[in-house]
Design an enzyme around this catalytic site. Sequence first.
Site, PDB file in Angstrom:
ATOM      1  CE1 TYR A 158      -3.845   2.307   0.614  1.00 26.92           C
ATOM      2  CE2 TYR A 158      -2.462   3.277   2.324  1.00 26.92           C
ATOM      3  CZ  TYR A 158      -3.585   3.329   1.519  1.00 26.92           C
ATOM      4  OH  TYR A 158      -4.439   4.405   1.605  1.00 26.92           O
ATOM      5  CB  VAL A 160       5.266   0.417  -2.783  1.00 25.73           C
ATOM      6  CG1 VAL A 160       5.685   0.453  -4.249  1.00 25.73           C
ATOM      7  CG2 VAL A 160       6.463   0.041  -1.900  1.00 25.73           C
TER       8      VAL A 160
END
Length: 235
Positions: A158, A160
Amino acid sequence: MEQRIAVVTGANRGIGFEICRQLGRRGGIRVFLAARDGTKGNAAAQKLRDEGFDVEFYPLDVTNEPGIKTFAGWLQGTCKRCDILVNNAGVMLDPRGSRVLDSKVKTYHDTLETNLIGPLLLVRALAPLMKQDGYGRIVNVSSGQGQLSDMGVGTPAYRVSKTALNALTRTLAAELKGSGILVNSMCPGWVKTDMGGAGAPRTVEQGADTAVWLATLPDDGPSGGFFRDRKSIPW
């Protein structure tokens, strides 16, 4: 002023639904509430119409490129324009307690498909409609978990994906400089939604406010920024 056309993705509930409501409350904006689930999407749009707002449902899966192209063509043929795009649809698929070293690559693929590729496909499809009128507002609903300046552990896929979405925001804003299209990211904060959980301190009304503010910026408004509570925050 002509009626503005707004598209909000992932909008059958939570922050997206509230963004539709607040845009409708502004007046002069026809809102297309986009969501994957037809039953829930229709019900959500009907609820807002019952409240007196100009809201219509359109079935849209942000991971389906042909479907997005069809939608753009339909919007061009029906409304002749698109003025506002709020990329709200997003997923958090990391298992509780997930860390980089024990995470699965598939989680990254699936998360990026919705949180990054979806917004990319939508801006590629709808920005040309904005360009033809020299006006547009693109709002990417990001997260403080994507801030490089405050990066921590947990939910790596999430995190990234939201960092990548912020990079997309900056790149697109630079490309569209001078076009009349303003592109910004925003963090709604920790909000009481299905994703945020019941223990979150912020309401959906608070979470949606900055997105609506960015979606209705004046022509001299900022572009290429990252905001929370209508204030600039570090990347």
